[in-house]
Design a protein around this motif. Structure first.
Motif, PDB file in Angstrom:
ATOM      1  N   GLN A 144       1.262  -1.120   0.527  1.00 12.02           N
ATOM      2  CA  GLN A 144      -0.081   0.228  -0.274  1.00 12.02           C
ATOM      3  C   GLN A 144       0.832   1.511  -0.318  1.00 12.02           C
ATOM      4  N   ALA A 145       1.871   1.193   0.484  1.00  6.87           N
ATOM      5  CA  ALA A 145       2.590   2.694   0.886  1.00  6.87           C
ATOM      6  C   ALA A 145       3.154   3.212  -0.442  1.00  6.87           C
ATOM      7  N   VAL A 146       3.664   4.753  -0.775  1.00  3.89           N
ATOM      8  CA  VAL A 146       3.928   4.963  -1.309  1.00  3.89           C
ATOM      9  C   VAL A 146       4.081   6.344  -1.571  1.00  3.89           C
ATOM     10  N   VAL A 147       6.036   6.427  -2.073  1.00  7.91           N
ATOM     11  CA  VAL A 147       6.941   6.994  -1.417  1.00  7.91           C
ATOM     12  C   VAL A 147       6.920   8.237  -2.095  1.00  7.91           C
ATOM     13  N   VAL A 148       6.952   9.217  -2.429  1.00  4.27           N
ATOM     14  CA  VAL A 148       6.981  10.733  -3.122  1.00  4.27           C
ATOM     15  C   VAL A 148       8.508  12.029  -2.263  1.00  4.27           C
ATOM     16  N   PHE A 149       8.356  13.017  -3.189  1.00 12.18           N
ATOM     17  CA  PHE A 149       9.976  13.313  -2.774  1.00 12.18           C
ATOM     18  C   PHE A 149       9.714  14.729  -2.613  1.00 12.18           C
ATOM     19  N   ASP A 150      10.452  15.404  -1.318  1.00 10.31           N
ATOM     20  CA  ASP A 150      10.075  17.189  -1.471  1.00 10.31           C
ATOM     21  C   ASP A 150      10.002  17.664  -2.678  1.00 10.31           C
ATOM     22  N   HIS A 151       9.062  18.936  -2.854  1.00  9.29           N
ATOM     23  CA  HIS A 151       9.663  19.779  -4.012  1.00  9.29           C
ATOM     24  C   HIS A 151       8.513  18.975  -5.186  1.00  9.29           C
ATOM     25  N   ILE A 181       0.463   7.637   2.115  1.00  3.64           N
ATOM     26  CA  ILE A 181       1.636   8.783   1.757  1.00  3.64           C
ATOM     27  C   ILE A 181       2.907   8.982   2.329  1.00  3.64           C
ATOM     28  N   TYR A 182       4.121   8.614   1.988  1.00  2.42           N
ATOM     29  CA  TYR A 182       5.526   9.039   2.681  1.00  2.42           C
ATOM     30  C   TYR A 182       5.968   9.546   1.872  1.00  2.42           C
ATOM     31  N   ARG A 183       6.987  10.969   2.850  1.00  2.25           N
ATOM     32  CA  ARG A 183       7.579  12.022   1.338  1.00  2.25           C
ATOM     33  C   ARG A 183       8.876  12.230   2.046  1.00  2.25           C
ATOM     34  N   VAL A 184       9.763  11.898   1.394  1.00  4.27           N
ATOM     35  CA  VAL A 184      11.513  11.889   2.128  1.00  4.27           C
ATOM     36  C   VAL A 184      12.461  12.973   1.101  1.00  4.27           C
ATOM     37  N   ALA A 203      21.991  12.761  -0.197  1.00  2.42           N
ATOM     38  CA  ALA A 203      20.013  12.587  -0.628  1.00  2.42           C
ATOM     39  C   ALA A 203      20.032  11.192  -0.716  1.00  2.42           C
ATOM     40  N   SER A 204      20.286  10.386  -1.265  1.00  4.63           N
ATOM     41  CA  SER A 204      20.248   8.489  -2.113  1.00  4.63           C
ATOM     42  C   SER A 204      19.897   8.334  -0.718  1.00  4.63           C
ATOM     43  N   ALA A 205      20.643   8.562   0.181  1.00  2.00           N
ATOM     44  CA  ALA A 205      21.656   7.277   1.870  1.00  2.00           C
ATOM     45  C   ALA A 205      20.489   8.053   2.618  1.00  2.00           C
ATOM     46  N   GLN A 206      20.497   9.469   2.783  1.00  4.22           N
ATOM     47  CA  GLN A 206      19.129  10.336   3.157  1.00  4.22           C
ATOM     48  C   GLN A 206      17.404   9.126   3.149  1.00  4.22           C
ATOM     49  N   ALA A 207      17.028   9.264   1.986  1.00  2.00           N
ATOM     50  CA  ALA A 207      16.126   8.984   1.338  1.00  2.00           C
ATOM     51  C   ALA A 207      16.326   7.421   1.513  1.00  2.00           C
ATOM     52  N   GLN A 214      11.135   4.215   8.478  1.00  5.11           N
ATOM     53  CA  GLN A 214       9.758   4.828   9.021  1.00  5.11           C
ATOM     54  C   GLN A 214       8.767   3.744   8.824  1.00  5.11           C
ATOM     55  N   ILE A 215       8.574   3.003   7.130  1.00  5.29           N
ATOM     56  CA  ILE A 215       8.303   3.317   6.664  1.00  5.29           C
ATOM     57  C   ILE A 215       7.935   1.017   6.062  1.00  5.29           C
ATOM     58  N   GLY A 216       9.425   0.850   6.017  1.00  4.05           N
ATOM     59  CA  GLY A 216       9.641  -0.379   5.842  1.00  4.05           C
ATOM     60  C   GLY A 216       9.768  -0.741   4.305  1.00  4.05           C
ATOM     61  N   ALA A 217      10.882  -1.407   3.637  1.00  2.00           N
ATOM     62  CA  ALA A 217      10.621  -1.574   2.447  1.00  2.00           C
ATOM     63  C   ALA A 217       9.583  -2.383   1.667  1.00  2.00           C
ATOM     64  N   GLU A 218       9.495  -3.431   2.345  1.00  2.00           N
ATOM     65  CA  GLU A 218       8.457  -4.527   2.281  1.00  2.00           C
ATOM     66  C   GLU A 218       6.716  -3.844   2.015  1.00  2.00           C
ATOM     67  N   ASN A 219       7.119  -3.215   2.457  1.00  2.00           N
ATOM     68  CA  ASN A 219       5.470  -2.188   2.675  1.00  2.00           C
ATOM     69  C   ASN A 219       5.219  -1.553   1.661  1.00  2.00           C
TER      70      ASN A 219
END
Length: 444
Positions: A144-151, A181-184, A203-207, A214-219
């Motif tokens: 279910q989880a979707v990752v998006v980005f600042d800006h 929805i999760y923002r990195v 930035a990639s390491a932080q994201a 915070q989410i778990g890649a498996e989700n």
């Protein structure tokens, strides 16, 4: 190519009397929430020029927000769409299919990055395409989880507002928004604390760390990113950022979605912006430049992912409208015949050279960036603090418009002038537009 003379001409004040009359009618009947950049009403457009109802002609550095890449009335687009109009305007592909839809999907399979088997589904708008990419990714991964980005910016529907980073004007007062929805962080080189040279890997390491903890890649069903962020300020993620995210997605069974709605179809000097670092997305969303001004959008991707949704789970009454499909085939024909990726690279060469001199001359110019015909200037109050200069940006845009040049602003802080000329614009018009920009800065 077009019957409109390719020259700037101001014959009345801006706006002129006919535009003012139409504005009064608009105020009475059009919802106030629908804004406009320019105070004039269009009558004709073509090539690199837009003509208003008063006969004023403006150099177009906006392309209807990156839509009229091949010009506003390209011959092949008009020819093919007109022929289709005479045959039929609509049957609904979900009821009685037609060849044009299939032909567009064939072109998308050929043009988008990667040599894997691909399929597409067609829709009406960029927001629809992104929303359906999420549906497809969730169906495929069973997550279910979707990752998006600042800006990031992805649209104005409820789900895509949730995906979009900027509150005003896109989200303010319109919640609640869709969940999961999760923002990195994104690799915004100009504003990265340790400098642009460190931005990509940090930035990639932080994201990736935030996603994992915070989410778990498996989700995570999908990671969605614009290869060049549009509304957020024409931000090119620092080198290495996109490949690191794409690898992380692949290693963890996450669908990597490139939102190429603004950056796709030759705009950045390549057919698609993600090609710059060799990214092959699992899904790619397109709209804007795809159909020469008619409403069309697509999700294209790996066949096994695209086929994950059950029959009847994707579609819409107007999705892949036959006239819009005909226009898309005309638009792609024009891009191929005129080698518009090369024209975009030439536009970049001319614009960046001219804009670099502005940066040397004016401290308010903090950054010049972008690729192809997707170029921007970020304005700051001083270069040390990089405090956004939103008021100066608005003033410059208005000065350009009053002088006969259509320019747009963008950016999370409202301090970016963005330039999106049609790729068919003549170099004389391009340079005249840049002259107007220089004059606007001189009068700041």
């Amino acid at each position: 190519m077009t019957a409109i003379p390719q020259e700037r001409r101001l014959v009345t004040a801006v706006p002129g009397p006919k535009s003012l009359e139409l504005q009064a009618r608009r105020t009475a009947t059009v919802a106030g929430g629908v804004g406009s950049t320019m105070p004039v009403f269009a009558a004709r457009a073509g090539g690199g020029v837009l003509e208003d109802v008063d006969g004023n002609r403006f150099i177009d550095f906006g392309s209807g927000i990156a839509v009229t890449t091949v010009g506003a009335s390209a011959e092949a687009v008009v020819r093919r769409a007109t022929a289709q109009l005479a045959d039929f305007t609509h049957t609904c592909f979900m009821i009685t299919p037609y060849e044009g839809y299939v032909a567009v999907c064939e072109q998308l399979a050929e043009l988008t990055p990667g040599d894997h088997a691909k399929k597409s589904a067609l829709f009406n708008s960029g927001a629809e395409a992104v929303e359906n990419a999420v549906k497809i990714a969730r169906s495929y991964t069973k997550r279910q989880a979707v990752v998006v980005f600042d800006h990031g910016y992805h649209g104005r529907t409820n789900l895509t507002m949730a995906l979009t980073a900027k509150n005003m004007p896109y989200k303010n007062g319109f919640g609640p928004f869709a969940p999961e929805i999760y923002r990195v962080p994104v690799a915004y080189g100009y504003r990265w604390p340790t400098g642009p040279e460190n931005c990509g890997p940090e930035a990639s390491a932080q994201a990736i760390d935030q996603i994992s903890k915070q989410i778990g890649a498996e989700n995570v069903a999908a990671i969605i990113i614009e290869p060049v962020l549009g509304e957020g300020g024409f931000i090119e993620p620092a080198k290495g950022f996109l490949p690191a995210l794409a690898k992380f997605a692949k290693d963890n069974g996450i669908v990597f979605v490139a939102d190429e709605i603004q950056s796709g179809f030759c705009r950045t000097g390549q057919w698609f912006a993600c090609e710059d670092e060799g990214i092959v997305p699992d899904l790619i969303t397109t709209a804007k430049g795809i159909a020469g001004g008619l409403p069309l959008a697509a999700v294209t991707g790996r066949a096994e992912i695209m086929d994950a949704a059950h029959s009847g789970g994707l579609g819409g009454t107007y999705g892949g409208n036959p006239v819009a499909c005909a226009a898309a085939l005309g638009s792609i024909e024009t891009m191929r015949e005129l080698d518009l990726p090369a024209k975009a690279r030439r536009i970049e060469e001319i614009m960046k050279a001219r804009l670099a001199t502005l940066r040397e001359k004016y401290d308010v110019v903090g950054d010049v960036r972008g690729r192809g015909a997707m170029i921007a200037i970020e304005l700051v109050k001083d270069r040390e603090s990089k405090e956004p200069a939103a008021e100066a940006t608005a003033a410059l845009a208005k000065a350009c418009q009053q002088a006969g040049l259509l320019v747009l602003t963008c950016g999370t802080y409202g301090n970016v002038l963005r330039f999106l000329p049609p790729l068919v614009i003549g170099e004389d018009l391009l340079n005249e537009g840049l002259d107007i920009i220089e004059q606007a800065f001189a009068g700041l």
